[in-house]
Design a protein around this motif. Sequence first.
Motif, short mmCIF file in Angstrom:
data_model
loop_
_atom_site.label_atom_id
_atom_site.label_comp_id
_atom_site.label_asym_id
_atom_site.label_seq_id
_atom_site.Cartn_x
_atom_site.Cartn_y
_atom_site.Cartn_z
N HIS A 49 -12.48 2.28 -2.25
CA HIS A 49 -12.02 1.83 -0.40
C HIS A 49 -12.42 -0.44 -1.04
O HIS A 49 -11.13 -0.41 -0.27
CB HIS A 49 -13.10 1.92 -0.28
N TYR A 85 -5.70 -1.69 6.99
CA TYR A 85 -7.04 -1.15 7.04
C TYR A 85 -7.39 -0.60 8.10
O TYR A 85 -7.78 -0.57 8.19
CB TYR A 85 -7.78 -1.75 6.00
N VAL A 144 -3.25 1.63 5.77
CA VAL A 144 -3.43 1.45 3.94
C VAL A 144 -4.99 2.41 4.46
O VAL A 144 -5.59 1.78 5.78
CB VAL A 144 -3.74 0.50 3.29
N CYS A 145 -5.17 3.60 3.85
CA CYS A 145 -6.62 4.53 4.40
C CYS A 145 -7.21 4.85 2.88
O CYS A 145 -6.32 4.99 2.97
CB CYS A 145 -6.93 5.52 4.76
N ALA A 198 -7.88 -0.64 -1.73
CA ALA A 198 -7.53 -0.19 -0.39
C ALA A 198 -7.22 -1.44 0.47
O ALA A 198 -6.29 -2.22 0.76
CB ALA A 198 -8.10 1.18 0.00
N VAL A 199 -8.46 -1.54 0.67
CA VAL A 199 -8.28 -3.40 1.20
C VAL A 199 -8.03 -4.65 0.37
O VAL A 199 -7.53 -5.10 1.59
CB VAL A 199 -9.77 -4.05 1.24
N ALA A 246 -4.02 -3.53 1.09
CA ALA A 246 -3.52 -4.41 2.57
C ALA A 246 -3.14 -5.13 3.11
O ALA A 246 -2.40 -5.34 3.37
CB ALA A 246 -5.04 -3.23 4.08
N HIS A 282 -10.46 2.17 8.55
CA HIS A 282 -11.38 2.98 7.81
C HIS A 282 -11.56 4.20 8.01
O HIS A 282 -11.61 4.48 8.77
CB HIS A 282 -12.85 2.22 7.65
#
Length: 261
Positions: free
Chosen positions: A65, A79, A9-10, A68-69, A72, A81
Motif C-alpha cells: 500500500h 490511487y 494504481v491499487c 502504491a501510494v 501513484a 484503496h
Amino acid sequence: VAEGARAVVCASGGNAGMAATLAARACEVPVTIVVPQTTAVAVRDAIEARGATVVVHGAVWDESHDHAVALAKEQGAVYVHPFDDPLLWDGHATVIDEVVREGVAFDCVVASVGGGGLLAGIVEGLRRNGLRKVPVITVETDGAASFAAALAAGEPVTLPAITSIATSLGARRAMPRLLDLAREHEIVSMVVSDKQAVQACLRFADATRVLVEPACGAALAALDVHPEVFKRFKAPLIEVCGGTGVSMARLAQWRSAFGLA
C-alpha cells in the motif's frame, strides 16, 4: 475516470486488484496493481492477463500500500484503496440489495473481514434496506485477525505480522471505520484456524463444485466452529467471496499440509 483520472494504481492481495483491473480496463485507462510477496504467482499472472501491470513489493499488504501510494503520486495516477473508501462500501452494499430484491429471508449475515470494506458495505446495505437490527457475524483466521484485536483493545491495532494462509484477509490494521460500525450496529466477531478454513473450502467444493480461498472458507467454517453463536438464528446469510487465490493444486496442498481427509 469521469473526474479526469488517466491511470489507476491499487494495492491488493489479489481480489481487489482483479476488480480494479477489470474496472480500469473497461474505462480504457492503464492500471498498475501492487501486490505483496505472499500473493501467489498464479494470482499475479491472472491479474496481468487481464491487462494490468503487476508490481510485487513488500512482505505484507501494508508495505504494498505504501509503495502504491508513492507510485501513484509519481505517475500522476489515482490511487484506488482496496477497502477504505465510501465508493467501495456503496458497491459492496449492493450484495444486500440483491438478496433483498430476490426476497430471501435472513436473520443474520456472516462474512469474512480483512481490511473491512466488505463489512462496511454489508452494514450500509442492511441500513438502506430497513434491516438495522440484523446482526453481522464477522470471521477472521488466526494470524490475520486485526479486527478482533481492535475490538478487544477498543482502538485500531497493528498486528506484528500476517501469519495466516488467508492472505486476502492480510491487512495488519483494520480501518478505523469498523470500530464506529461496531458501536452503531450489532457485530459479533469470531476467529477460526487456517485448518478449519481450508476444511470448509473442501466441503464447499464437494457440495457446490465451486472453489473458494481460505479467506472465504473462514466464513463458511463459522457455523461449525462456533455453533453456540448461531443458536438464536434460524436463517443465516453467508456471503461467499474470494476465488482469485485458489486452484485445485493449492487446495490439494492445503489438504495435505493440514492432514485433512
